[in-house]
Design an enzyme around this catalytic site. Sequence first.
Site, PDB file in Angstrom:
ATOM      1  CG  ASP A  24     -25.859 -89.463 -75.065  1.00 31.28           C
ATOM      2  OD1 ASP A  24     -25.939 -88.573 -75.923  1.00 31.28           O
ATOM      3  OD2 ASP A  24     -24.991 -90.357 -75.086  1.00 31.28           O
ATOM      4  CG  HIS A  29     -27.292 -91.804 -70.853  1.00 32.67           C
ATOM      5  ND1 HIS A  29     -27.626 -92.811 -71.726  1.00 32.67           N
ATOM      6  CD2 HIS A  29     -26.053 -91.369 -71.229  1.00 32.67           C
ATOM      7  CE1 HIS A  29     -26.625 -92.974 -72.602  1.00 32.67           C
ATOM      8  NE2 HIS A  29     -25.664 -92.112 -72.309  1.00 32.67           N
ATOM      9  CG  ASP A  40     -20.465 -91.317 -77.472  1.00 32.96           C
ATOM     10  OD1 ASP A  40     -20.414 -91.591 -76.249  1.00 32.96           O
ATOM     11  OD2 ASP A  40     -21.538 -91.130 -78.065  1.00 32.96           O
ATOM     12  CG  HIS A  41     -21.103 -87.635 -75.038  1.00 34.65           C
ATOM     13  ND1 HIS A  41     -22.130 -86.766 -75.310  1.00 34.65           N
ATOM     14  CD2 HIS A  41     -21.531 -88.846 -75.475  1.00 34.65           C
ATOM     15  CE1 HIS A  41     -23.130 -87.419 -75.881  1.00 34.65           C
ATOM     16  NE2 HIS A  41     -22.793 -88.685 -75.984  1.00 34.65           N
ATOM     17  CG  HIS A  47     -21.299 -92.784 -72.012  1.00 30.70           C
ATOM     18  ND1 HIS A  47     -22.656 -92.843 -72.190  1.00 30.70           N
ATOM     19  CD2 HIS A  47     -21.012 -93.667 -71.022  1.00 30.70           C
ATOM     20  CE1 HIS A  47     -23.169 -93.724 -71.341  1.00 30.70           C
ATOM     21  NE2 HIS A  47     -22.194 -94.230 -70.621  1.00 30.70           N
ATOM     22  CG  HIS A 106     -26.017 -89.470 -80.114  1.00 30.98           C
ATOM     23  ND1 HIS A 106     -24.986 -90.152 -80.711  1.00 30.98           N
ATOM     24  CD2 HIS A 106     -25.750 -89.475 -78.784  1.00 30.98           C
ATOM     25  CE1 HIS A 106     -24.121 -90.566 -79.787  1.00 30.98           C
ATOM     26  NE2 HIS A 106     -24.565 -90.164 -78.599  1.00 30.98           N
ATOM     27  CG  HIS A 122     -22.917 -88.531 -70.487  1.00 31.36           C
ATOM     28  ND1 HIS A 122     -23.274 -87.687 -71.519  1.00 31.36           N
ATOM     29  CD2 HIS A 122     -22.905 -89.779 -71.034  1.00 31.36           C
ATOM     30  CE1 HIS A 122     -23.486 -88.392 -72.613  1.00 31.36           C
ATOM     31  NE2 HIS A 122     -23.261 -89.668 -72.356  1.00 31.36           N
TER      32      HIS A 122
HETATM   33 ZN   LIG Z   1     -23.896 -91.496 -73.417  1.00 29.29          ZN
END
Ligand SMILES: [Zn+2]
Length: 254
Positions: free
Chosen positions: A128, A111, A57-58, A55, A166, A53
């Site tokens: 996530d 998400h 942090d990915h 985001h 995570h 996805h």
């Molecule tokens: Zn995420």
Amino acid sequence: MLEVVAVSAFKDNYVWTLRDATHAAVVDPGEAPPVLDYLAREKLKLVAILATHHHPDHVGGIADLLRKFKVPVYGPKKEPIATLTQPVSEGDTVTIPALGVALEVLDIPGHTRAHIAYYGAGALFCGDTLFACGCGRLFEGTAEQMYASLEKLRALPDDTKVYCGHEYTLANIGFAKGVEPGNAALARREERDRDLRAAGKPTLPSRLGEEKATNPFLRCTEPAVVESVNKYLGTRVSDPVRVFAAIREWKNRS
Ligand SMILES: [Zn+2]
């Protein structure tokens, strides 16, 4: 046999790295330096990047990885990821010939609006959406969508290895115990996962069968979970989507 290694990023992200003796593919590289370090140390050539996805942090490390390795970047068709070269959605298969791996793409919105998972070789890379003993927050989707996505994952074989984005497991178990204090499998899981963290090891991958036995978000029809949710709400609900939505809200507030 697919070898998958956890490369840590930021505070609690994992960049799952599929590898053999000479090649590697990475899932959700939120930042490049730890991945580049790992590849250099192990003398591996990067052959593919997969994103679940959009985001940061990915996907934040993809541009830097591409500077060093010209490789295909797979990711959700309907999300804004500038570095994507191979947009995919459910029904597509991602093949990584250098590693002899084929992964099916599953649409699991909730998400984010078009979050995807990769499933194959007994492994599930679910970003996530499904966490060990928890699930992602509903940033762009509805409870109905997330519940359906989790049910889709729940239908996979019990021995599926679950690679989440995570390391949230111990906090998730803490919350799950509040929902289902009498769950013996949960108590056993806590003991084992505490030991793993104390030894500096990831609690992941988990097994889907264990998620079914301990993850409250996959147990929305269990009488003990429904009962607990009714107590939290102060009213009676039994519809699994409403039970799910209540657990999600409860966790957001805890
Ligand atoms: Zn995420």
